[in-house]
Design an enzyme around this catalytic site. Structure first.
Site, PDB file in Angstrom:
ATOM      1  N   SER A 199      -1.545   4.465  -2.038  1.00  0.00           N
ATOM      2  CA  SER A 199      -1.808   5.411  -0.958  1.00  0.00           C
ATOM      3  C   SER A 199      -1.273   6.763  -1.361  1.00  0.00           C
ATOM      4  CB  SER A 199      -1.131   4.958   0.334  1.00  0.00           C
ATOM      5  OG  SER A 199       0.263   5.074   0.179  1.00  0.00           O
ATOM      6  N   LYS A 200      -1.680   7.765  -0.569  1.00  0.00           N
ATOM      7  CA  LYS A 200      -1.184   9.108  -0.864  1.00  0.00           C
ATOM      8  C   LYS A 200       0.330   9.141  -0.710  1.00  0.00           C
ATOM      9  CE  LYS A 200      -5.590   9.966   0.704  1.00  0.00           C
ATOM     10  NZ  LYS A 200      -6.331   9.675   1.918  1.00  0.00           N
ATOM     11  N   GLN A 201       0.851   8.367   0.272  1.00  0.00           N
ATOM     12  CA  GLN A 201       2.304   8.358   0.505  1.00  0.00           C
ATOM     13  C   GLN A 201       3.038   7.803  -0.717  1.00  0.00           C
ATOM     14  OE1 GLN A 201       0.053   7.154   2.609  1.00  0.00           O
ATOM     15  NE2 GLN A 201       0.253   8.417   4.414  1.00  0.00           N
ATOM     16  N   LEU A 257       2.126   8.204  -3.631  1.00  0.00           N
ATOM     17  CA  LEU A 257       1.788   9.118  -4.722  1.00  0.00           C
ATOM     18  C   LEU A 257       0.848   8.494  -5.755  1.00  0.00           C
ATOM     19  CD1 LEU A 257       5.310  10.741  -5.237  1.00  0.00           C
ATOM     20  CD2 LEU A 257       3.424  11.562  -3.825  1.00  0.00           C
TER      21      LEU A 257
END
Ligand code: GLU
Length: 292
Positions: free
Chosen positions: A229-231, A233
């Site tokens: 996920s973007k969280q 990275l």
């Protein structure tokens, strides 16, 4: 499968990563294999979560991978009237109610206990709108094309939020209205959304909308076992052709389509042509959580 219509519906909270490529690729291949259409919807209903330029990057990434969509892009920020109309229809049928409660007030309960069902508890305070789910207490079921029969107890689902206190539309309402308006027959998306599906089924039922078929895909995790996920990275998908080719090959491998090793260096459109004619979702191992 005539009349097949699929879609990819990313939230532009950042660029696409390998996990989103899997969802885009599988829904694309499923649609093309069926001779159907594949639509693109940008789910930008929550502007603070969507940095400027992210949607544009997503469009360029899809093009770099040869994932060409049909028709115009549907932007959720243009869809206010459609969501408002759906909420009005639910209100008119007594299936939506205003709720002034804050999460803090019901934190000792597993789900929102429905305190405002028969009238707002604290009039004058900002309200969210919720679906009244206690009126038709049937189990929510569907046959997932990969994960088989799914069955959820409506009493454990609670009254899902349709519009937030800040006026923003909830994902569950928007996705159901848009899937119906776009005539989507098949939803192919990641396993992380499987437990959202029962609310979407409830809403389709409450609004009298057709129910699409569902195929959820096993999640891709990173080396630490976390969801990409973007969280976490996860790296953004490349735009460079020399990087696109091997990554597309890896995505086909992660989907258990067993592409021949030499396809690794082929152009994206050649890899996709190969994969469309051989696409077989039953080959995907449902339990597998692939390493990136
Ligand atoms: N917008 C959602 C996401 O990016 C996907 C919605 C869907 O496929 O139903 O996670």
């Amino acid at each position: 499968m005539t009349g097949y219509r699929g879609r990819f519906a990313p939230t532009p909270s950042g660029a696409l990563h390998f996990g989103s490529l899997i969802a885009a690729l599988a829904s694309f291949l499923d649609a093309r294999r069926a001779g159907g259409e594949w639509l693109l919807r940008i789910e930008d209903i929550d502007p603070p979560r969507c940095p400027a330029g992210a949607a544009d990057t997503i469009l360029r990434q899809l093009e770099a991978f040869g994932l060409h969509w049909d028709g115009p892009v549907l932007w959720q920020h243009d869809r206010d009237p459609a969501y408002a109309d759906a909420l009005e229809r639910l209100k008119a049928r007594g299936l939506a109610y205003a709720c002034s409660c804050s999460r803090k007030q019901w934190r000792d309960h597993p789900i929102y206990p429905g305190w405002c069902r028969d009238g707002v508890r604290e009039p004058g305070k900002p309200v969210a709108w919720r679906l009244r789910s206690d009126l038709g207490l049937r189990p929510v079921t569907w046959q997932d094309r990969l994960f088989g029969e799914q069955r959820f107890d409506p009493a454990a689902l609670g009254d899902v939020v349709l519009q937030r206190k800040d006026g923003l539309w909830a994902y569950q309402l928007a996705v159901v209205v848009d899937d119906a308006d776009q005539g989507i027959s098949d939803v192919v998306r990641g396993y992380d959304l499987l437990d959202n599906t029962p609310w979407q089924r409830q809403l389709q039922h409450a609004l009298g909308l057709p129910e699409p078929r569902y195929l959820h895909l096993p999640l891709i995790v990173n080396r630490e076992g976390q969801k990409l996920s973007k969280q976490n990275l996860a790296p953004a998908l490349p735009l460079e052709d020399s990087e696109v080719r091997p990554l597309l090959h890896r995505a086909l491998t992660a989907l258990d389509q067993a592409p021949p090793a030499e396809l690794n260096t082929a152009a994206a459109h050649e890899q996709l042509d190969w994969a469309i004619t051989r696409w077989e979702p039953n080959r995907i191992h449902p339990e597998a959580q692939r390493r990136e």
